[in-house]
Scaffold this motif. Structure first.
Motif, mmCIF file in Angstrom:
data_model
loop_
_atom_site.group_PDB
_atom_site.id
_atom_site.type_symbol
_atom_site.label_atom_id
_atom_site.label_comp_id
_atom_site.label_asym_id
_atom_site.label_seq_id
_atom_site.Cartn_x
_atom_site.Cartn_y
_atom_site.Cartn_z
ATOM 1 N N ILE A 45 1.148 -1.140 0.158
ATOM 2 C CA ILE A 45 0.027 -0.537 -0.704
ATOM 3 C C ILE A 45 0.979 1.304 -0.035
ATOM 4 O O ILE A 45 2.624 1.373 0.297
ATOM 5 N N CYS A 46 0.293 2.708 -0.520
ATOM 6 C CA CYS A 46 1.067 4.161 -0.280
ATOM 7 C C CYS A 46 0.151 5.016 -0.076
ATOM 8 O O CYS A 46 -1.366 4.386 0.073
ATOM 9 N N ARG A 47 1.346 6.305 0.451
ATOM 10 C CA ARG A 47 -0.105 7.179 1.120
ATOM 11 C C ARG A 47 -0.322 7.841 -0.319
ATOM 12 O O ARG A 47 -0.148 7.460 -1.502
ATOM 13 N N SER A 48 -1.125 8.251 -0.240
ATOM 14 C CA SER A 48 -2.388 8.762 -1.275
ATOM 15 C C SER A 48 -2.374 9.978 -1.301
ATOM 16 O O SER A 48 -1.650 11.212 0.229
ATOM 17 N N ASN A 49 -2.662 11.203 -1.645
ATOM 18 C CA ASN A 49 -2.990 13.218 -1.934
ATOM 19 C C ASN A 49 -3.837 12.793 -1.056
ATOM 20 O O ASN A 49 -4.334 14.740 -0.621
ATOM 21 N N CYS A 50 -5.119 12.093 -0.933
ATOM 22 C CA CYS A 50 -5.869 12.812 0.010
ATOM 23 C C CYS A 50 -5.639 12.786 1.247
ATOM 24 O O CYS A 50 -5.283 11.375 2.246
ATOM 25 N N LYS A 51 -6.173 13.398 2.168
ATOM 26 C CA LYS A 51 -6.005 13.718 3.464
ATOM 27 C C LYS A 51 -7.602 13.219 4.115
ATOM 28 O O LYS A 51 -8.572 12.815 3.480
ATOM 29 N N LYS A 98 5.881 10.504 0.636
ATOM 30 C CA LYS A 98 5.280 8.943 -0.223
ATOM 31 C C LYS A 98 5.939 8.006 1.002
ATOM 32 O O LYS A 98 6.733 7.895 1.604
ATOM 33 N N LYS A 99 4.954 7.132 0.700
ATOM 34 C CA LYS A 99 5.282 6.571 2.400
ATOM 35 C C LYS A 99 4.985 5.032 1.249
ATOM 36 O O LYS A 99 3.612 5.061 0.907
#
Length: 142
Positions: A90-96, A114-115
């Motif tokens: 999984i990866c961190r998105s641009n959505c808070k 990025k993560k």
């Protein structure tokens, strides 16, 4: 007269035999089929991944929503339900957070934010009833 006697005897013996065959004190669930690899594009796997990610994001303290980057592997075991062991990246998105609709989210582009994380989820499911339970989760940063 003997037929009704035999019939009633059989009807009495069957439930007793069934009760004796199950050890109620152990309260164990018998496995019908042990874990076998299945296709990651299987519809039930996709439902379980969606559910697991919903639970992951709900429990995560990160300010951003995480998305599935890749579904790496999936296995199915049949017990009293379907149990899916699913490995995903999984990866961190641009959505808070809080954010309910992840359709417009994309993976984070900012190099500082990025993560990526590898997670293993164990999801118990009765998909025909819409029932899903996250039984186990283990995640590690990549």
């Amino acid at each position: 007269m003997t037929k009704p006697l035999w019939l009633s005897l059989i009807l009495f013996i069957i439930p007793v035999a069934l009760a004796v065959g199950v050890d109620q004190s152990k309260n164990e669930v018998k496995t019908q089929r042990y874990f076998e690899s299945i296709n990651t594009s299987n519809a039930n796997v996709k439902q379980c991944v969606w559910f697991a990610m919903k639970e992951y994001n709900k429990g995560s303290e990160d300010k951003y929503v995480f998305l599935v980057d890749k579904t790496l592997h999936a296995k199915l075991e049949i017990t009293d339900r379907l149990e899916y062991h699913i490995d995903v990246q999984i990866c961190r998105s641009n959505c808070k957070k809080p954010f309910n609709n992840t359709e417009n989210c994309i993976p984070q582009n900012n190099s500082k934010l990025k993560k990526k994380v590898n997670c293993s989820f164990l999801v118990g499911a009765l998909p025909w009833n819409g029932e899903f339970n996250l039984l186990h989760k283990e995640c590690k940063d990549v």
